[in-house]
Design an enzyme around this catalytic site. Structure first.
Site, PDB file in Angstrom:
ATOM      1  N   LYS A  88       0.819  -1.191   0.000  1.00 46.88           N
ATOM      2  CA  LYS A  88       0.000   0.000   0.000  1.00 46.88           C
ATOM      3  C   LYS A  88       0.864   1.257   0.000  1.00 46.88           C
ATOM      4  O   LYS A  88       0.393   2.351  -0.250  1.00 46.88           O
ATOM      5  CB  LYS A  88      -0.871   0.025   1.272  1.00 46.88           C
ATOM      6  CG  LYS A  88      -1.777  -1.159   1.419  1.00 46.88           C
ATOM      7  CD  LYS A  88      -2.357  -1.168   2.862  1.00 46.88           C
ATOM      8  CE  LYS A  88      -2.782  -2.563   3.202  1.00 46.88           C
ATOM      9  NZ  LYS A  88      -3.066  -2.726   4.640  1.00 46.88           N
ATOM     10  N   GLY A  89       2.137   1.048   0.323  1.00 51.94           N
ATOM     11  CA  GLY A  89       3.030   2.177   0.576  1.00 51.94           C
ATOM     12  C   GLY A  89       3.148   3.178  -0.557  1.00 51.94           C
ATOM     13  O   GLY A  89       3.334   4.371  -0.321  1.00 51.94           O
ATOM     14  N   GLU A 114       7.287   2.434  -6.498  1.00 54.56           N
ATOM     15  CA  GLU A 114       7.470   1.872  -5.150  1.00 54.56           C
ATOM     16  C   GLU A 114       7.699   3.001  -4.147  1.00 54.56           C
ATOM     17  O   GLU A 114       8.145   4.086  -4.513  1.00 54.56           O
ATOM     18  CB  GLU A 114       8.664   0.891  -5.200  1.00 54.56           C
ATOM     19  CG  GLU A 114       9.090   0.261  -3.904  1.00 54.56           C
ATOM     20  CD  GLU A 114       8.047  -0.617  -3.226  1.00 54.56           C
ATOM     21  OE1 GLU A 114       6.939  -0.116  -2.968  1.00 54.56           O
ATOM     22  OE2 GLU A 114       8.371  -1.771  -2.901  1.00 54.56           O
ATOM     23  N   ASP A 115       7.389   2.742  -2.890  1.00 51.22           N
ATOM     24  CA  ASP A 115       7.632   3.768  -1.866  1.00 51.22           C
ATOM     25  C   ASP A 115       9.108   3.815  -1.471  1.00 51.22           C
ATOM     26  O   ASP A 115       9.725   4.874  -1.475  1.00 51.22           O
ATOM     27  CB  ASP A 115       6.728   3.574  -0.626  1.00 51.22           C
ATOM     28  CG  ASP A 115       6.887   2.205   0.044  1.00 51.22           C
ATOM     29  OD1 ASP A 115       7.576   1.325  -0.502  1.00 51.22           O
ATOM     30  OD2 ASP A 115       6.310   2.015   1.135  1.00 51.22           O
ATOM     31  N   PHE A 120      14.498   4.381   9.773  1.00 50.82           N
ATOM     32  CA  PHE A 120      13.115   3.982   9.524  1.00 50.82           C
ATOM     33  C   PHE A 120      12.236   5.227   9.472  1.00 50.82           C
ATOM     34  O   PHE A 120      12.290   6.075  10.351  1.00 50.82           O
ATOM     35  CB  PHE A 120      12.608   3.018  10.603  1.00 50.82           C
ATOM     36  CG  PHE A 120      11.399   2.259  10.152  1.00 50.82           C
ATOM     37  CD1 PHE A 120      11.533   1.103   9.398  1.00 50.82           C
ATOM     38  CD2 PHE A 120      10.117   2.723  10.442  1.00 50.82           C
ATOM     39  CE1 PHE A 120      10.403   0.416   8.946  1.00 50.82           C
ATOM     40  CE2 PHE A 120       8.997   2.047   9.995  1.00 50.82           C
ATOM     41  CZ  PHE A 120       9.142   0.889   9.247  1.00 50.82           C
ATOM     42  N   VAL A 121      11.448   5.332   8.412  1.00 47.26           N
ATOM     43  CA  VAL A 121      10.617   6.523   8.216  1.00 47.26           C
ATOM     44  C   VAL A 121       9.142   6.147   8.070  1.00 47.26           C
ATOM     45  O   VAL A 121       8.812   5.016   7.722  1.00 47.26           O
ATOM     46  CB  VAL A 121      11.057   7.315   6.962  1.00 47.26           C
ATOM     47  CG1 VAL A 121      12.454   7.872   7.130  1.00 47.26           C
ATOM     48  CG2 VAL A 121      10.974   6.452   5.699  1.00 47.26           C
ATOM     49  N   ASP A 143       4.345   3.259   6.332  1.00 45.88           N
ATOM     50  CA  ASP A 143       3.740   2.943   7.627  1.00 45.88           C
ATOM     51  C   ASP A 143       4.724   2.377   8.629  1.00 45.88           C
ATOM     52  O   ASP A 143       5.823   1.925   8.279  1.00 45.88           O
ATOM     53  CB  ASP A 143       2.640   1.898   7.424  1.00 45.88           C
ATOM     54  CG  ASP A 143       3.223   0.512   7.133  1.00 45.88           C
ATOM     55  OD1 ASP A 143       4.094   0.414   6.241  1.00 45.88           O
ATOM     56  OD2 ASP A 143       2.839  -0.461   7.800  1.00 45.88           O
ATOM     57  N   ARG A 193       0.321   6.308   7.550  1.00 46.56           N
ATOM     58  CA  ARG A 193       0.413   6.448   6.084  1.00 46.56           C
ATOM     59  C   ARG A 193      -0.060   7.828   5.600  1.00 46.56           C
ATOM     60  O   ARG A 193       0.406   8.343   4.603  1.00 46.56           O
ATOM     61  CB  ARG A 193      -0.428   5.364   5.395  1.00 46.56           C
ATOM     62  CG  ARG A 193       0.121   3.955   5.573  1.00 46.56           C
ATOM     63  CD  ARG A 193      -0.569   3.017   4.592  1.00 46.56           C
ATOM     64  NE  ARG A 193      -0.338   1.616   4.913  1.00 46.56           N
ATOM     65  CZ  ARG A 193       0.725   0.918   4.538  1.00 46.56           C
ATOM     66  NH1 ARG A 193       1.681   1.490   3.840  1.00 46.56           N
ATOM     67  NH2 ARG A 193       0.845  -0.360   4.852  1.00 46.56           N
TER      68      ARG A 193
END
Ligand code: IMP
Length: 188
Positions: A51-52, A107-108, A160-161, A167, A173
């Protein structure tokens, strides 16, 4: 409840902004322009990884001037960014055929590279006319397999973000900026 216990999901407002929504908008516009120039006269299919990448894809699609459609795939991710088992599984395939089409996977985050190298292999089996990768974030330090994106909005260190579609345990999100998720809150 003790004060020393970290909250499970700290409020996003307490997290440091790594990339502001203004910076994101600027880079998405620039990538949209670049893609429009690269594919001038062609139609393209954007394939977002759920979902990113949903928010990045929706902004990118509107920044691209050439004719474009979009589709989505979903993959299972084990261990998220922290520890990966290396196993990637397709949960949702594309809805429409891409044979002979110009495709960009959106892609995220390109992290270990496992997800995108799996997806790239899978999409190539559909025989697109061309296949490129656009990612909002790239964490080159974390790469386990050799893969690079063709369009990268931001290259970031190994942190980590959350936010802008990304998420932590399905939260955050909808946060507009990309923020640093505090290390001490991970796993609690
Ligand atoms: P890869 O297969 O290791 O490249 O995994 C990439 C996926 O891991 C991304 O699509 C994200 O869903 C997730 N991921 C990696 N780093 C982060 C992060 O910092 N925040 C949120 N998700 C992340």
């Amino acid at each position: 409840m003790s004060n020393s216990t970290p909250p499970t999901f700290p409020p996003s407002a307490t997290m440091e902004v790594l990339i502001s929504k203004e910076q994101i908008a600027e880079r998405v516009a620039a990538i949209g322009k670049q893609i429009s120039a690269d594919y001038a006269g062609h139609s393209i299919v954007l394939i977002g990884v759920l979902k990113g990448a949903a928010i990045f894809l929706s902004d990118l699609a509107r920044a691209i001037e050439v004719d474009n459609t979009f589709d989505f795939v979903a993959v299972s991710s084990y261990g998220r960014a922290r520890v990966s088992s290396g196993a990637v599984k397709l949960i949702k395939d594309i809805d429409n055929p891409i044979e002979g089409k110009h495709v960009i996977i959106v892609e995220d985050i390109l992290d270990t590279g496992l997800t995108l190298s799996y997806l790239r292999g899978l999409m190539l089996q559909h025989k697109p006319a061309s296949l490129k990768i656009a990612t909002c974030l790239d964490k080159p330090e974390r790469r386990l397999v050799p893969i690079e994106a063709d369009y990268v909005a931001f290259s970031i260190p190994n942190q980590f973000v959350i936010g802008y579609g990304m998420d932590y345990a399905e939260r955050y999100r909808g946060v507009e900026d990309i923020r640093l998720f505090p290390d001490e809150a991970v796993g609690h």
